[in-house]
Design an enzyme around this catalytic site. Structure first.
Site, PDB file in Angstrom:
ATOM      1  N   SER A 136       0.867  -1.175   0.000  1.00  0.00           N
ATOM      2  CA  SER A 136       0.000   0.000   0.000  1.00  0.00           C
ATOM      3  C   SER A 136       0.904   1.226   0.000  1.00  0.00           C
ATOM      4  O   SER A 136       1.686   1.416   0.929  1.00  0.00           O
ATOM      5  CB  SER A 136      -0.872  -0.046   1.259  1.00  0.00           C
ATOM      6  OG  SER A 136      -1.643   1.121   1.386  1.00  0.00           O
ATOM      7  N   LYS A 162      -1.068  -0.893  -4.420  1.00  0.00           N
ATOM      8  CA  LYS A 162      -2.269  -0.103  -4.104  1.00  0.00           C
ATOM      9  C   LYS A 162      -1.838   1.334  -3.882  1.00  0.00           C
ATOM     10  O   LYS A 162      -0.936   1.593  -3.080  1.00  0.00           O
ATOM     11  CB  LYS A 162      -2.927  -0.693  -2.857  1.00  0.00           C
ATOM     12  CG  LYS A 162      -3.886   0.210  -2.106  1.00  0.00           C
ATOM     13  CD  LYS A 162      -4.677  -0.585  -1.068  1.00  0.00           C
ATOM     14  CE  LYS A 162      -4.816   0.174   0.235  1.00  0.00           C
ATOM     15  NZ  LYS A 162      -5.594  -0.592   1.252  1.00  0.00           N
ATOM     16  N   LYS A 164      -2.841   5.101  -2.632  1.00  0.00           N
ATOM     17  CA  LYS A 164      -3.805   5.909  -1.898  1.00  0.00           C
ATOM     18  C   LYS A 164      -4.182   7.089  -2.781  1.00  0.00           C
ATOM     19  O   LYS A 164      -3.302   7.713  -3.402  1.00  0.00           O
ATOM     20  CB  LYS A 164      -3.173   6.407  -0.595  1.00  0.00           C
ATOM     21  CG  LYS A 164      -2.929   5.289   0.412  1.00  0.00           C
ATOM     22  CD  LYS A 164      -4.246   4.759   0.970  1.00  0.00           C
ATOM     23  CE  LYS A 164      -4.020   3.737   2.056  1.00  0.00           C
ATOM     24  NZ  LYS A 164      -5.286   3.254   2.647  1.00  0.00           N
ATOM     25  N   ASP A 190      -7.137   3.209  -3.248  1.00  0.00           N
ATOM     26  CA  ASP A 190      -7.882   3.275  -1.985  1.00  0.00           C
ATOM     27  C   ASP A 190      -8.106   4.734  -1.629  1.00  0.00           C
ATOM     28  O   ASP A 190      -7.148   5.486  -1.412  1.00  0.00           O
ATOM     29  CB  ASP A 190      -7.081   2.570  -0.878  1.00  0.00           C
ATOM     30  CG  ASP A 190      -7.840   2.485   0.442  1.00  0.00           C
ATOM     31  OD1 ASP A 190      -8.993   2.970   0.514  1.00  0.00           O
ATOM     32  OD2 ASP A 190      -7.278   1.919   1.409  1.00  0.00           O
ATOM     33  N   GLU A 215     -11.200   1.067  -3.722  1.00  0.00           N
ATOM     34  CA  GLU A 215     -11.559   0.772  -2.331  1.00  0.00           C
ATOM     35  C   GLU A 215     -12.144   2.006  -1.642  1.00  0.00           C
ATOM     36  O   GLU A 215     -11.552   3.083  -1.682  1.00  0.00           O
ATOM     37  CB  GLU A 215     -10.274   0.299  -1.622  1.00  0.00           C
ATOM     38  CG  GLU A 215     -10.413  -0.099  -0.175  1.00  0.00           C
ATOM     39  CD  GLU A 215      -9.069  -0.591   0.411  1.00  0.00           C
ATOM     40  OE1 GLU A 215      -8.124  -0.859  -0.369  1.00  0.00           O
ATOM     41  OE2 GLU A 215      -8.967  -0.687   1.640  1.00  0.00           O
ATOM     42  N   ASP A 240     -13.984  -1.292   2.622  1.00  0.00           N
ATOM     43  CA  ASP A 240     -13.100  -1.464   3.776  1.00  0.00           C
ATOM     44  C   ASP A 240     -13.864  -0.933   4.997  1.00  0.00           C
ATOM     45  O   ASP A 240     -14.562  -1.694   5.692  1.00  0.00           O
ATOM     46  CB  ASP A 240     -11.788  -0.693   3.510  1.00  0.00           C
ATOM     47  CG  ASP A 240     -10.816  -0.676   4.682  1.00  0.00           C
ATOM     48  OD1 ASP A 240     -11.179  -1.137   5.776  1.00  0.00           O
ATOM     49  OD2 ASP A 240      -9.672  -0.179   4.530  1.00  0.00           O
ATOM     50  N   LYS A 264     -10.300  -6.912   7.337  1.00  0.00           N
ATOM     51  CA  LYS A 264      -9.287  -6.598   8.360  1.00  0.00           C
ATOM     52  C   LYS A 264      -9.829  -7.150   9.664  1.00  0.00           C
ATOM     53  O   LYS A 264     -10.871  -6.691  10.141  1.00  0.00           O
ATOM     54  CB  LYS A 264      -9.126  -5.086   8.523  1.00  0.00           C
ATOM     55  CG  LYS A 264      -8.354  -4.403   7.426  1.00  0.00           C
ATOM     56  CD  LYS A 264      -8.179  -2.929   7.732  1.00  0.00           C
ATOM     57  CE  LYS A 264      -7.603  -2.240   6.515  1.00  0.00           C
ATOM     58  NZ  LYS A 264      -7.596  -0.776   6.673  1.00  0.00           N
ATOM     59  N   GLY A 292      -4.541  -4.353   5.829  1.00  0.00           N
ATOM     60  CA  GLY A 292      -3.498  -4.189   6.834  1.00  0.00           C
ATOM     61  C   GLY A 292      -3.675  -2.890   7.584  1.00  0.00           C
ATOM     62  O   GLY A 292      -4.352  -1.971   7.123  1.00  0.00           O
TER      63      GLY A 292
HETATM   64  O1  OSB Z   1      -7.305   1.880   4.359  1.00  0.00           O
HETATM   65  O2  OSB Z   1      -6.270   0.058   4.104  1.00  0.00           O
HETATM   66  C1  OSB Z   1      -6.375   1.159   4.659  1.00  0.00           C
HETATM   67  C2  OSB Z   1      -3.381   1.626   7.007  1.00  0.00           C
HETATM   68  C3  OSB Z   1      -3.980   2.258   8.058  1.00  0.00           C
HETATM   69  C4  OSB Z   1      -5.321   2.559   7.990  1.00  0.00           C
HETATM   70  C5  OSB Z   1      -6.064   2.229   6.851  1.00  0.00           C
HETATM   71  C6  OSB Z   1      -5.464   1.568   5.790  1.00  0.00           C
HETATM   72  C7  OSB Z   1      -4.085   1.297   5.861  1.00  0.00           C
HETATM   73  C8  OSB Z   1      -3.324   0.694   4.775  1.00  0.00           C
HETATM   74  C9  OSB Z   1      -2.011   0.037   5.176  1.00  0.00           C
HETATM   75  O3  OSB Z   1      -3.622   0.782   3.618  1.00  0.00           O
HETATM   76  C10 OSB Z   1      -1.825  -1.303   4.645  1.00  0.00           C
HETATM   77  C11 OSB Z   1      -0.684  -2.041   5.309  1.00  0.00           C
HETATM   78  O4  OSB Z   1      -0.743  -2.342   6.532  1.00  0.00           O
HETATM   79  O5  OSB Z   1       0.279  -2.354   4.607  1.00  0.00           O
HETATM   80 MG    MG Z   2      -8.556   0.856   2.970  1.00  0.00          MG
END
Ligand code: OSB
Ligand code: MG
Length: 369
Positions: A136, A162, A164, A190, A215, A240, A264, A292
Site C-alpha cells: 500500500s 495499491k 492511496k 484506496d 476501495e 473497507d 481486516k 493491513g
Molecule cells: O485503508 O487500508 C487502509 C493503514 C492504516 C489505515 C487504513 C489503511 C491502511 C493501509 C495500510 O492501507 C496497509 C498495510 O498495513 O500495509
Molecule cells: Mg482501505
C-alpha cells in the site's frame, strides 16, 4: 483455559517512510499488544490495530485499551473454562469496539492453539503455505517520489500495488504509474472515504486504467453512494471502512454496494468473524483479500494465516517488515518471489524478541484476576 493475567503493552515503532492517506499522515506506529497468561501458564499474544486518533475508524488506541481493561478482560477472565470459540459470543453484548475485541480474541486463540500445538493457519482452514502479497503506497509530495517508491517496491517483488488517492491525487498518479510500469501490473486504489456522490463522473474516468478495484470511495455509512457508483463504473468497487461484521458484508453484497471485500480482523472484531466473512463471500463467489493496519510482526503473522484461506484470491496488504520498520518487535518477514511464508508454528507461530520488545515499549500495565 482460565485467564489469570492480561498484560497491556504499548509499543512505538518509527515507520521507515511516512504513511499518508486522505485522512492523515503518520510517522510512527504506536501499537497496543495484549498478552494473556492462563492459570496453567500458557501464553498468547494479540495486537490491537486501533490508531492513535479516530480518523480512519471511530476507535482509538487509548480508548480500546480502556475497553479491554474495564470490560473485555474481566468478562473473559470470569470464565473458568474459556474456549476461543466462545469469545465472540461472550463479548457480543458489549457494543462496537471491534479492534479491542479482535486483540483479546487473538491472544486467547494464540494461547489455546500454542497449548494444543496447532497453528492459527491450520485452525482457520488455510490451504497455502505462502501467499502473494501487495504493498500500500501512501500519497507522496511529488509524482516523481511516487514513481520512485513504486519502482523500488516492484524491484523487491511485490505482486500488486495499491495507491492511496484523494481529490487532486487520483487520475494523474494512476496514469503515470500505469504508463511507467505497464498493463500487467496489478494496480488498485484506496480513497479512504475522500469522495462524494457528485464525484461519480470523475471516478468513472479510472476505468481507463484497468484497475483491480477501487476501495472505499465514500463515507463508511453511505452504502447508497457505493451502490450508485458500482452501477456506473466497470472497475470493481471494494469496501473497507463500511464492513464491520459478517452481517454488514451480507448487506453490502445484497445491495450490490461492492463486489470485493477487504477483510481486516481488527475492523470486524477478530479472526473468527473474519473467517465468517470469508465463508459467506466464498459461498457467493465474491473475492476477498486481507487488509493491513501497519501491524507489527505479531499482527502480520496472524494476518498471513487468514490470507492463506482459499477465498483470499487477491493479494493482501501484508508487506515485508522492511516496508514498515527498520526494527520490528519480531523476527523480520522477508519477501520471497513476491510471497510471504505463512507461519506454521503453534498459535500465531511467532513470538516477540524480548530485547526489541523492551526497547519499543512505552507503557505496560498488568491486570490480574
Ligand atoms: O485503508 O487500508 C487502509 C493503514 C492504516 C489505515 C487504513 C489503511 C491502511 C493501509 C495500510 O492501507 C496497509 C498495510 O498495513 O500495509
Ligand atoms: Mg482501505
Amino acid at each position: 483455559m482460565k485467564i489469570q493475567s492480561v498484560e497491556l503493552r504499548e509499543v512505538a515503532l518509527p515507520l521507515v517512510t511516512p504513511f499518508r492517506t486522505s485522512v492523515g499522515s503518520q510517522d510512527d506506529r504506536n501499537a497496543l499488544l495484549v498478552k494473556v497468561t492462563t492459570a496453567d501458564g500458557a501464553v498468547g499474544w494479540g495486537e490491537c490495530v486501533a490508531e492513535d486518533d479516530p480518523y480512519y475508524f471511530p476507535e482509538y488506541l487509548s480508548g480500546e485499551r480502556e475497553v479491554i481493561r474495564r470490560w473485555l478482560a474481566p468478562t473473559l477472565a470470569a470464565e473458568t473454562d474459556l474456549r476461543s470459540a466462545q469469545v465472540p459470543g461472550l463479548l457480543g453484548p458489549l457494543r462496537a469496539h471491534t479492534m479491542a475485541k479482535a486483540a483479546i480474541e487473538m491472544a486467547v486463540l494464540d494461547a489455546e492453539l500454542r497449548d494444543l500445538g496447532v497453528s492459527l493457519a491450520q485452525h482457520l482452514g488455510a490451504v497455502h503455505s505462502s501467499v502473494p502479497v501487495g504493498v500500500s503506497v501512501g500519497i507522496t509530495d511529488t509524482l516523481d517520489e511516487l514513481l520512485k517508491q513504486v519502482e523500488n517496491y516492484l524491484a523487491e517483488g511485490y505482486s500488486r500495488v495499491k495507491l492511496k488517492i484523494e481529490p487532486g491525487w487520483d487520475l494523474e498518479p494512476v496514469r503515470l504509474v500505469r504508463e511507467a510500469f505497464g498493463d500487467d501490473l496489478a494496480l488498485q486504489v484506496d480513497a479512504n472515504t475522500a469522495y462524494g456522490l457528485v464525484d461519480i463522473p470523475h471516478l468513472r474516468r479510472l476505468d481507463d486504467f484497468g484497475l483491480v478495484l477501487i476501495e472505499q470511495p465514500f463515507q463508511p455509512d453511505d452504502l447508497d453512494s457505493h451502490v450508485r457508483l458500482a452501477a456506473r463504473i466497470d472497475t470493481p468497487v471494494c469496501l473497507d471502512e463500511s464492513i464491520r461484521s459478517a452481517r454488514d458484508a451480507a448487506t453490502a453484497l445484497r445491495m450490490d454496494a461492492c463486489s470485493i471485500i477487504n477483510i481486516k480482523p481488527g475492523r470486524v472484531g477478530g479472526y473468527l468473524e473474519s473467517r465468517r466473512i470469508h465463508d459467506l463471500c466464498s459461498a457467493v463467489g465474491v473475492p476477498v483479500w486481507c487488509g493491513g493496519m501497519l501491524e507489527t510482526g505479531l499482527g502480520r503473522a496472524a494476518n498471513l494465516a487468514l490470507a492463506a484461506l482459499p477465498g483470499f484470491t487477491l493479494p493482501g496488504d501484508i508487506s515485508a517488515t522492511a516496508r514498515y520498520y527498520e526494527r520490528d518487535i519480531t523476527a523480520a518477514f522477508v519477501l520471497e518471489d513476491g510471497q510471504l511464508r505463512v507461519p506454521d508454528g503453534p498459535g500465531i507461530g511467532i513470538l516477540p524478541d524480548p530485547d526489541a520488545l523492551e526497547d519499543a515499549t512505552t507503557a505496560v500495565e498488568t491486570l490480574t484476576f
